[in-house]
Design an enzyme around this catalytic site. Structure first.
Site, PDB file in Angstrom:
ATOM      1  N   GLY A 124      -3.203  11.205   6.951  1.00 56.22           N
ATOM      2  CA  GLY A 124      -2.087  12.140   6.984  1.00 56.22           C
ATOM      3  C   GLY A 124      -0.888  11.637   7.771  1.00 56.22           C
ATOM      4  O   GLY A 124       0.237  12.047   7.496  1.00 56.22           O
ATOM      5  N   ASP A 137       1.027   5.212   0.367  1.00 60.55           N
ATOM      6  CA  ASP A 137       0.291   6.366   0.889  1.00 60.55           C
ATOM      7  C   ASP A 137       0.816   7.653   0.254  1.00 60.55           C
ATOM      8  O   ASP A 137       1.883   8.149   0.616  1.00 60.55           O
ATOM      9  CB  ASP A 137       0.446   6.421   2.413  1.00 60.55           C
ATOM     10  CG  ASP A 137      -0.471   5.416   3.085  1.00 60.55           C
ATOM     11  OD1 ASP A 137      -1.678   5.434   2.792  1.00 60.55           O
ATOM     12  OD2 ASP A 137       0.028   4.602   3.885  1.00 60.55           O
ATOM     13  N   ASP A 142      -7.874   1.139   7.348  1.00 65.92           N
ATOM     14  CA  ASP A 142      -6.545   1.756   7.273  1.00 65.92           C
ATOM     15  C   ASP A 142      -6.392   2.717   8.434  1.00 65.92           C
ATOM     16  O   ASP A 142      -7.094   3.729   8.505  1.00 65.92           O
ATOM     17  CB  ASP A 142      -6.445   2.480   5.917  1.00 65.92           C
ATOM     18  CG  ASP A 142      -5.082   3.112   5.670  1.00 65.92           C
ATOM     19  OD1 ASP A 142      -4.197   3.013   6.544  1.00 65.92           O
ATOM     20  OD2 ASP A 142      -4.922   3.709   4.587  1.00 65.92           O
ATOM     21  N   SER A 156       2.577   1.348  11.078  1.00 67.62           N
ATOM     22  CA  SER A 156       3.552   1.430  12.168  1.00 67.62           C
ATOM     23  C   SER A 156       3.690   0.129  12.958  1.00 67.62           C
ATOM     24  O   SER A 156       4.765  -0.149  13.489  1.00 67.62           O
ATOM     25  CB  SER A 156       3.194   2.585  13.098  1.00 67.62           C
ATOM     26  OG  SER A 156       1.875   2.447  13.567  1.00 67.62           O
ATOM     27  N   MET A 158      -4.162  10.406  -1.249  1.00 66.62           N
ATOM     28  CA  MET A 158      -4.704  11.440  -0.357  1.00 66.62           C
ATOM     29  C   MET A 158      -4.332  12.771  -0.984  1.00 66.62           C
ATOM     30  O   MET A 158      -3.437  13.479  -0.511  1.00 66.62           O
ATOM     31  CB  MET A 158      -4.113  11.256   1.055  1.00 66.62           C
ATOM     32  CG  MET A 158      -4.711  10.051   1.786  1.00 66.62           C
ATOM     33  SD  MET A 158      -3.701   9.514   3.178  1.00 66.62           S
ATOM     34  CE  MET A 158      -2.534   8.468   2.317  1.00 66.62           C
ATOM     35  N   HIS A 180       0.850  -1.195   0.000  1.00 63.45           N
ATOM     36  CA  HIS A 180       0.000   0.000   0.000  1.00 63.45           C
ATOM     37  C   HIS A 180       0.888   1.248   0.000  1.00 63.45           C
ATOM     38  O   HIS A 180       1.745   1.400   0.870  1.00 63.45           O
ATOM     39  CB  HIS A 180      -0.855  -0.092   1.272  1.00 63.45           C
ATOM     40  CG  HIS A 180      -1.822   1.007   1.529  1.00 63.45           C
ATOM     41  ND1 HIS A 180      -3.148   0.955   1.142  1.00 63.45           N
ATOM     42  CD2 HIS A 180      -1.675   2.175   2.198  1.00 63.45           C
ATOM     43  CE1 HIS A 180      -3.775   2.046   1.549  1.00 63.45           C
ATOM     44  NE2 HIS A 180      -2.912   2.812   2.197  1.00 63.45           N
ATOM     45  N   HIS A 237      -2.919   4.698  -2.538  1.00 64.19           N
ATOM     46  CA  HIS A 237      -3.957   5.397  -1.777  1.00 64.19           C
ATOM     47  C   HIS A 237      -3.675   6.882  -1.940  1.00 64.19           C
ATOM     48  O   HIS A 237      -2.763   7.414  -1.316  1.00 64.19           O
ATOM     49  CB  HIS A 237      -3.891   4.945  -0.312  1.00 64.19           C
ATOM     50  CG  HIS A 237      -4.806   5.686   0.611  1.00 64.19           C
ATOM     51  ND1 HIS A 237      -4.663   5.671   1.983  1.00 64.19           N
ATOM     52  CD2 HIS A 237      -5.892   6.465   0.348  1.00 64.19           C
ATOM     53  CE1 HIS A 237      -5.609   6.414   2.535  1.00 64.19           C
ATOM     54  NE2 HIS A 237      -6.362   6.912   1.566  1.00 64.19           N
ATOM     55  N   GLY A 275      -4.180   2.529  12.507  1.00 64.06           N
ATOM     56  CA  GLY A 275      -4.224   1.971  13.857  1.00 64.06           C
ATOM     57  C   GLY A 275      -4.454   0.469  13.898  1.00 64.06           C
ATOM     58  O   GLY A 275      -4.965  -0.044  14.897  1.00 64.06           O
ATOM     59  N   MET A 298     -11.427   4.692   6.341  1.00 68.48           N
ATOM     60  CA  MET A 298     -10.307   5.179   7.169  1.00 68.48           C
ATOM     61  C   MET A 298     -10.672   5.040   8.643  1.00 68.48           C
ATOM     62  O   MET A 298     -11.722   5.522   9.074  1.00 68.48           O
ATOM     63  CB  MET A 298      -9.995   6.646   6.874  1.00 68.48           C
ATOM     64  CG  MET A 298      -9.367   6.951   5.519  1.00 68.48           C
ATOM     65  SD  MET A 298      -7.757   6.197   5.192  1.00 68.48           S
ATOM     66  CE  MET A 298      -6.768   6.752   6.575  1.00 68.48           C
ATOM     67  N   GLY A 302       0.936   8.179  10.060  1.00 72.21           N
ATOM     68  CA  GLY A 302       0.949   6.845  10.636  1.00 72.21           C
ATOM     69  C   GLY A 302       0.994   6.945  12.151  1.00 72.21           C
ATOM     70  O   GLY A 302       1.184   8.025  12.722  1.00 72.21           O
ATOM     71  N   GLY A 303       0.818   5.816  12.799  1.00 74.38           N
ATOM     72  CA  GLY A 303       1.031   5.741  14.239  1.00 74.38           C
ATOM     73  C   GLY A 303      -0.079   6.304  15.104  1.00 74.38           C
ATOM     74  O   GLY A 303       0.135   6.524  16.296  1.00 74.38           O
TER      75      GLY A 303
END
Ligand code: DX5
Ligand code: ZN
Length: 214
Positions: free
Chosen positions: A142, A35, A171, A194, A68, A33, A66, A173, A137, A144-145
């Site tokens: 915007g 981003d 996508d 992450s 954005m 994937h 993906h 967490g 989502m 990760g983590g």
């Protein structure tokens, strides 16, 4: 529908993506994937299609982009050329989601749409006949983590109720525990960023995620 893993490269070192991508491929993930952030639709900027093109020769695992980004269709051709089999864009970024899905299909790319936590799931109902996949989502896009926003899973449940055969991707967490919650809600494709970057090894992280799918 068989659960699929679609790890994101976002949380790895951008100066050394060949190694993690090779390890992900060796671990047998289903998708990789990408981003893509443009500094407009979301504040950060990540990378463009050249990144996918440079990593494409490393193996056969399919790539998904993906986007954005604002004006998502401006990027479709470049990501197709770079070897992305699937392209997901945000309906929040365009008034022409239906037409853009049809144009992706006409280009030979699997079309998908991704919706933010603040976007009602009903937004994608008119698109269900023209998409292969809907990405719900589970964090605000915007970064990760972040922690999963549990209320997003209610949208997954609603979508699964009306679309029993649709690929539903989540996508944000995702770790073995939240993967299991999303799976129970009806999702079948899992983006993981992450969690894998902080696992002792990519192979061990993928094995733990596979175990959570069982
Ligand atoms: C967030 C991206 C995600 C991100 C997920 O804007 O769309 O794909 O990489 O990262 P984690 O798994 O860390 O939430
Ligand atoms: Zn993503």
């Amino acid at each position: 529908m068989a659960p699929q893993l679609a790890p994101s490269i976002l949380s790895f070192d951008f100066g050394d993506l060949r190694n993690p991508v090779c390890e992900l491929m060796a671990a047998g993930v289903d998708w990789i994937h990408f981003d893509v952030m443009d500094g407009q639709f979301v504040p950060p900027i990540t990378f463009g299609a050249q990144m996918a093109a440079n990593l494409r020769p490393l193996g056969a695992t399919p790539f998904e982009a993906h986007l954005m980004t604002e004006t998502p269709d401006r990027h479709f051709e470049a990501f197709r050329e770079a070897g992305c089999r699937r392209i997901l864009f945000h309906p929040e970024a365009t008034p022409h989601s239906h037409r853009l899905c049809e144009s992706l299909r006409a280009m030979g790319v699997e079309p998908g749409v991704a919706i933010n936590p603040g976007t009602p799931v009903e937004t994608v109902f008119p698109l269900l006949g023209v998409v292969d996949i809907v990405l719900v989502m589970t964090v605000n896009p915007g970064w990760g983590g972040q922690e999963m926003i549990a209320s997003a899973l209610e949208k997954v449940r609603m979508l699964r109720a009306v679309a029993p055969h649709l690929h539903i991707e989540v996508d944000g967490g995702i770790d073995p525990l939240t993967l299991h919650l999303a799976l129970s809600a009806g999702a079948n494709v899992f983006v993981v960023g992450s969690y894998l970057a902080r696992s002792p090894s990519i192979a061990a992280g993928v094995a733990a995620l596979r175990a959570a799918c069982a």
